[in-house]
Scaffold this active site. Sequence first.
Site, PDB file in Angstrom:
ATOM      1  N   ASP A   1       0.872  -1.172   0.000  1.00 32.14           N
ATOM      2  CA  ASP A   1       0.000   0.000   0.000  1.00 32.14           C
ATOM      3  C   ASP A   1       0.918   1.235   0.000  1.00 32.14           C
ATOM      4  O   ASP A   1       2.143   1.129   0.147  1.00 32.14           O
ATOM      5  CB  ASP A   1      -0.976  -0.012   1.193  1.00 32.14           C
ATOM      6  CG  ASP A   1      -2.223   0.827   0.882  1.00 32.14           C
ATOM      7  OD1 ASP A   1      -2.162   1.687  -0.014  1.00 32.14           O
ATOM      8  OD2 ASP A   1      -3.273   0.625   1.536  1.00 32.14           O
TER       9      ASP A   1
HETATM   10  C1  NOJ Z   1      -4.045   3.850  -0.043  1.00 35.89           C
HETATM   11  C2  NOJ Z   1      -5.227   2.948   0.090  1.00 35.89           C
HETATM   12  O1  NOJ Z   1      -5.184   2.276   1.325  1.00 35.89           O
HETATM   13  C3  NOJ Z   1      -5.344   1.903  -1.007  1.00 35.89           C
HETATM   14  O2  NOJ Z   1      -6.586   1.266  -0.897  1.00 35.89           O
HETATM   15  C4  NOJ Z   1      -5.184   2.543  -2.357  1.00 35.89           C
HETATM   16  O3  NOJ Z   1      -5.314   1.567  -3.366  1.00 35.89           O
HETATM   17  C5  NOJ Z   1      -3.820   3.216  -2.415  1.00 35.89           C
HETATM   18  N1  NOJ Z   1      -3.767   4.254  -1.395  1.00 35.89           N
HETATM   19  C6  NOJ Z   1      -3.531   3.830  -3.784  1.00 35.89           C
HETATM   20  O4  NOJ Z   1      -4.319   4.940  -3.991  1.00 35.89           O
END
Ligand code: NOJ
Length: 740
Positions: free
Chosen positions: A279
């Site tokens: 993430d």
């Molecule tokens: C953080 C989020 O937790 C995740 O779900 C997302 O795909 C990523 N950012 C990318 O934007």
Amino acid sequence: MRLRFLYIAFICFFSQSFSQNYEAKVDSLMRLMTLQEKIGQTVMYSGHWDQTGPFVSTDNGKYIREGNMGAMLNAMSVKGTRDLQKIAVEETRLGIPLLFGYDVIHGHRTIFPINLGLSASWDLQMIEKSSRIAAEEASAEGIHWTFAPMIDVSRDPRWGRISEGAGEDVFLNNEIAKAYVKGFQGDDLSQPNTVLACAKHYVAYGAAQAGRDYHTTNMGEGELRNVYLPPFKAAIDAGVETFMSAFNELNGVPTSGNKFTLRDILKDEWNFKGLVVSDYTSINEMIQHGFAADSIDAARIGMNAGVDMDMMGHVYRLHLKKLVEENKVSEAFINDACKRILMAKFKLGLFDDPYRYSDEEREIKTAYQSEFLTEAREIAAASSVLLQNKNDALPLSKTSKTIAFIGPLVKDEYNIIGNWAAKGDRDGKAVSVFEGVSEYLKPKQILYAKGCDILKADTSGFEEAIRVSKQATEIVLVMGEDYHMSGEAASRTDLKIPGVQPELIKKIREANPNKKITLVIMNGRPLNLSEEVNLVDAILEVWFPGTMGGAATADLLFGEVNPSGKLTVTFPRNVGQVPIYYNMKNTGRPIPESNPKEDYKSNYIDIENTPLFAFGHGLSYTKFNYSDLKLSSNKLTFSNTIDAQVEVSNTGSKDGYEIVQLYIHDKVGSVTRPVKELKGFQKIYLKKGETKTVTFTVSVEDLKFYNSDMVYGVETGEFEIAIAPSSEFKFESSFTLIDQ
Ligand code: NOJ
């Protein structure tokens, strides 16, 4: 440069001869790559935008040219991605194409209801359709990869991200995970209208303590394997190509540095061959977790644990080479990560044509096609849940003299598409409830007052709203949360309708003691509606219903469509009951039915144990009657199956869909089992007066769980069984599993 052209010629020859032999292609390409080039593939950065659209920023241009970037997020549009891809293909030594990823969560341009809403349709075909349309639209804008589906089982409405998932149940999450993956990835990933799906957030992110986002999770391995892991395994069974490691720690080990969940379970036990992306900076965040000493240590832990790609963290690019040279990270891990990433690019066909997602004509034609909007309207209606309908307040009559529409969300075209709405339009494309009802009523029948804002503590609009309500024959309130109140980093400790809206509801009821009042509620989580259930007659939960949300809401309000959605998450009476979910354990002191308030039993002194609205609950404008549950046998063996069947009759006056649910309870186990568990469901259509026999086939597979030795299997004994309209029922039938 020469090497690159030679390589491309080689690949083209190779593609023609062995079009499916990606592994051999990847291996041959990797033999030409330096260690740093391989590391470059494991790096992802974000695209940049200005007023005119996406552009190649100095940093990104530099990283791509150096071979220090394998993928990008938030880069899209045919022009924007083509400009970036051109650098990768034409200005790097090996010309390896980039992978473009984006959060296409519940639609790309045409926005469907938020995912919690979609799950309330219990309609796997519709869910698959929604992600197919999302893939069509996203891929037409240069996107290869969506960071969806989110399949975190979530049982805590304080957690804003509950809006992004399929609710509290394991079985339903499994089925819905498969539907999303099929929709996004299609049958053949080499088609340019498909995108890679990403199972996220691996793992147990939904169990954040106190519902606070990014917070600690702690649980035994049994709970992990029985509740939080299954949807991820289901996604693999459906062919998901990528995974995202999560932000949270699990039992003291951050999930983006967790060898046990990533290598031991995901890559070894489940034999997952796709790629794992972190993430956003979750590898770096292991420093704040207190698990990595610095960013070098974080890179070491992340790669060794099995995270193949570093989203935005800069730590793989900067440190992996040195870590390999110092023998702190095995080069085999880098090779494995690089291979997984290149495999994805091959599967998408990017080596055959890196610009295959860059078709201007397709880009112009695809977004908001009328058939997509028609689907969005149907899906939004099927996702809404009629929570309450006292005095048959709904449906409304098209011939009502006047109906007052009151509330900050009546004319809203901004919040209605919800959080994580990708490139969905917040400036007028969405159909508001006001526009939706205008299809059914003449202007003179519609009265309107905003009354208040969602969040501001300003009651100056109350007077007008009350005046308007008094003039009307019936009243519809359209209220709820602001879209920013759910999604990432949007945890709440108060589950009430925000701001002064509850006060306005009270005032409107006081001013109109005998009128029918309907509350249409838009929100990203279960709310505490304990006061509202007594103030209004009908409550229609529409979540954030998407681009066609207002039209779909009007279809339901006027009975053009009969509500059929059912809750996939429990609505508590108040925040103190949280976490509350239907498939809990019994405790050693369950409350006696005859006296739920009995002392020294597992109850509260101030409120019932029961929820306000249970999992599986949802009303219709018609009535369904369940009768005559029959089992083909009351003995199940390891080799046979039994059929459970029930008669479902539509005894009301309208045709409609009903979601028929199968529940089982394993009465005694070597580890305690939930009081009931969903094991099947069918969505059936019944004309008024019609009866259908609904049959579920039960086998030992439905009864398996992980025991305390982490062995997955069944245990003989008695199982209760029911087929019911919601999780609120008492078991009256059972069968025995015998060892034969
Ligand atoms: C953080 C989020 O937790 C995740 O779900 C997302 O795909 C990523 N950012 C990318 O934007």
